[in-house]
Design a protein around this motif. Structure first.
Motif, mmCIF file in Angstrom:
data_model
loop_
_atom_site.group_PDB
_atom_site.id
_atom_site.type_symbol
_atom_site.label_atom_id
_atom_site.label_comp_id
_atom_site.label_asym_id
_atom_site.label_seq_id
_atom_site.Cartn_x
_atom_site.Cartn_y
_atom_site.Cartn_z
ATOM 1 N N TYR A 63 36.515 37.112 -17.637
ATOM 2 C CA TYR A 63 35.560 36.763 -18.692
ATOM 3 C C TYR A 63 34.358 37.696 -18.544
ATOM 4 O O TYR A 63 33.836 37.870 -17.441
ATOM 5 N N ASP A 64 33.942 38.296 -19.641
ATOM 6 C CA ASP A 64 32.724 39.098 -19.655
ATOM 7 C C ASP A 64 31.588 38.217 -20.174
ATOM 8 O O ASP A 64 31.690 37.640 -21.258
ATOM 9 N N TYR A 74 21.488 39.924 -17.488
ATOM 10 C CA TYR A 74 22.528 40.406 -16.584
ATOM 11 C C TYR A 74 23.890 40.396 -17.281
ATOM 12 O O TYR A 74 24.184 39.519 -18.106
ATOM 13 N N PHE A 75 24.741 41.375 -16.913
ATOM 14 C CA PHE A 75 26.120 41.407 -17.382
ATOM 15 C C PHE A 75 27.018 41.032 -16.218
ATOM 16 O O PHE A 75 26.981 41.669 -15.157
ATOM 17 N N SER A 87 31.601 41.000 -10.545
ATOM 18 C CA SER A 87 30.520 41.991 -10.580
ATOM 19 C C SER A 87 29.351 41.410 -11.363
ATOM 20 O O SER A 87 29.530 40.547 -12.226
ATOM 21 N N MET A 88 28.133 41.908 -11.043
ATOM 22 C CA MET A 88 26.939 41.423 -11.710
ATOM 23 C C MET A 88 25.911 42.549 -11.740
ATOM 24 O O MET A 88 25.527 43.070 -10.697
ATOM 25 N N ASN A 89 25.490 42.952 -12.933
ATOM 26 C CA ASN A 89 24.541 44.048 -13.084
ATOM 27 C C ASN A 89 23.418 43.643 -14.032
ATOM 28 O O ASN A 89 23.672 43.050 -15.077
ATOM 29 N N ARG A 90 22.186 43.967 -13.626
ATOM 30 C CA ARG A 90 21.054 43.691 -14.508
ATOM 31 C C ARG A 90 20.932 44.830 -15.521
ATOM 32 O O ARG A 90 20.819 45.986 -15.152
ATOM 33 N N VAL A 91 20.977 44.473 -16.800
ATOM 34 C CA VAL A 91 20.916 45.480 -17.845
ATOM 35 C C VAL A 91 19.531 45.564 -18.476
ATOM 36 O O VAL A 91 19.219 46.520 -19.177
ATOM 37 N N LYS A 92 18.693 44.560 -18.231
ATOM 38 C CA LYS A 92 17.333 44.585 -18.756
ATOM 39 C C LYS A 92 16.440 43.771 -17.845
ATOM 40 O O LYS A 92 16.763 42.649 -17.484
ATOM 41 N N GLU A 93 15.310 44.354 -17.467
ATOM 42 C CA GLU A 93 14.362 43.666 -16.587
ATOM 43 C C GLU A 93 13.222 43.098 -17.409
ATOM 44 O O GLU A 93 12.662 43.773 -18.271
ATOM 45 N N THR A 94 12.908 41.831 -17.148
ATOM 46 C CA THR A 94 11.805 41.172 -17.838
ATOM 47 C C THR A 94 10.516 41.424 -17.080
ATOM 48 O O THR A 94 10.495 41.438 -15.852
ATOM 49 N N ASN A 95 9.455 41.620 -17.812
ATOM 50 C CA ASN A 95 8.151 41.828 -17.179
ATOM 51 C C ASN A 95 7.694 40.539 -16.511
ATOM 52 O O ASN A 95 7.363 39.559 -17.166
ATOM 53 N N THR A 96 7.707 40.522 -15.174
ATOM 54 C CA THR A 96 7.363 39.306 -14.422
ATOM 55 C C THR A 96 6.001 39.416 -13.732
ATOM 56 O O THR A 96 5.721 38.675 -12.808
ATOM 57 N N ALA A 97 5.196 40.355 -14.161
ATOM 58 C CA ALA A 97 3.888 40.533 -13.519
ATOM 59 C C ALA A 97 3.033 39.277 -13.682
ATOM 60 O O ALA A 97 2.954 38.698 -14.767
ATOM 61 N N ASP A 98 2.402 38.864 -12.584
ATOM 62 C CA ASP A 98 1.523 37.695 -12.627
ATOM 63 C C ASP A 98 0.274 38.023 -13.438
ATOM 64 O O ASP A 98 -0.114 39.187 -13.566
ATOM 65 N N MET A 99 -0.346 37.002 -13.965
ATOM 66 C CA MET A 99 -1.624 37.201 -14.629
ATOM 67 C C MET A 99 -2.685 37.492 -13.568
ATOM 68 O O MET A 99 -2.524 37.137 -12.392
ATOM 69 N N THR A 100 -3.761 38.150 -13.955
ATOM 70 C CA THR A 100 -4.835 38.454 -13.015
ATOM 71 C C THR A 100 -5.652 37.200 -12.731
ATOM 72 O O THR A 100 -5.565 36.204 -13.466
ATOM 73 N N GLU A 101 -6.437 37.251 -11.672
ATOM 74 C CA GLU A 101 -7.277 36.100 -11.330
ATOM 75 C C GLU A 101 -8.311 35.842 -12.426
ATOM 76 O O GLU A 101 -8.653 34.692 -12.696
#
Length: 226
Positions: A63-64, A74-75, A87-101
């Motif tokens: 199954y794909d 991820y695919f 198999s498992m590959n990340r095809v797109k990274e989400t912006n996970t940057a924390d907010m500033t103080e």
């Protein structure tokens, strides 16, 4: 029946047998495969996120799948029989940057307008002690990853005793600022703010009273007495 005809018939029978076996094997393979729903359930139980797309491979062996979670897209390729991830590959990274103080503080002040008296940060959660204009004090917590206020609780008079600066720390600050030996340290409230008032014995047989903000540790006043 001639010898040639017998040989041809035997060859045809052998080919037919091979075809039948192949069909049976393929059929058995299809029957042993998990359903799409079963594979989705197994994968989502093991991995954070949601399966948004599932297709069966042409050979029906895998199954794909597309998995989405806060970290990205991820695919995945899963075994059709066992549901195990091959198999498992990340095809797109989400912006996970924390907010500033600063952003977190602004968000806290939107929830509870006032003056920030204390600020701490632990495990990605910023906590703010905010005093409103009417003297009420609140503790507002902001999750810097999800960028949301998770709580905004009013602090009672009893809870106010739980300060960042301990009595021992207040005495150490007073000794450093006044240059003597700290004696008593009392916790008092002045205009809605908790202060440590520390008596310090000076070397010249005089005394000093040092007032220290119980949340920030800053010295607000020093009075030298004869």
């Amino acid at each position: 029946m001639t010898k040639r005809m017998k040989t041809g018939a035997a060859a045809a029978a052998a080919v037919l047998a091979i075809v039948i076996c192949a069909v049976l094997i393929i059929q058995q393979t299809h029957e042993d495969a998990l359903s799409k729903e079963a594979v989705i359930k197994k994968v989502e139980a093991s991995y954070e996120g949601d399966i948004t797309k599932v297709t069966r491979s042409n050979d029906k062996k895998t199954y794909d799948m597309t998995l989405e979670n806060p970290k990205g897209i991820y695919f995945l390729k899963a075994d059709a029989k066992s549901g195990d991830i091959l198999s498992m590959n990340r095809v797109k990274e989400t912006n996970t940057a924390d907010m500033t103080e600063k952003e977190a503080e602004q968000l806290a002040l939107v929830r509870v307008p006032g003056t920030v008296k204390k600020h701490t940060r632990k495990h990605g959660v910023a906590s703010y002690t905010i005093q409103k204009n009417n003297g009420e004090t609140y503790e507002v917590k902001v999750d810097m990853k999800t960028k949301a206020v998770v709580s905004a609780d009013k602090i009672s008079s009893k809870d106010k005793q739980k300060t960042t600066i301990s009595e021992k720390e207040a005495k150490a600050i007073a000794e450093r600022e006044a240059g003597g030996k700290a004696d008593d340290a009392d916790l008092e409230e002045s205009e809605g703010t908790l202060l440590f008032e520390v008596d310090v014995d000076l070397p010249n047989d005089k005394e000093a009273k040092v007032k220290i903000n119980a949340y920030t540790g800053k010295v607000s006043n020093i009075i030298y007495e004869d």
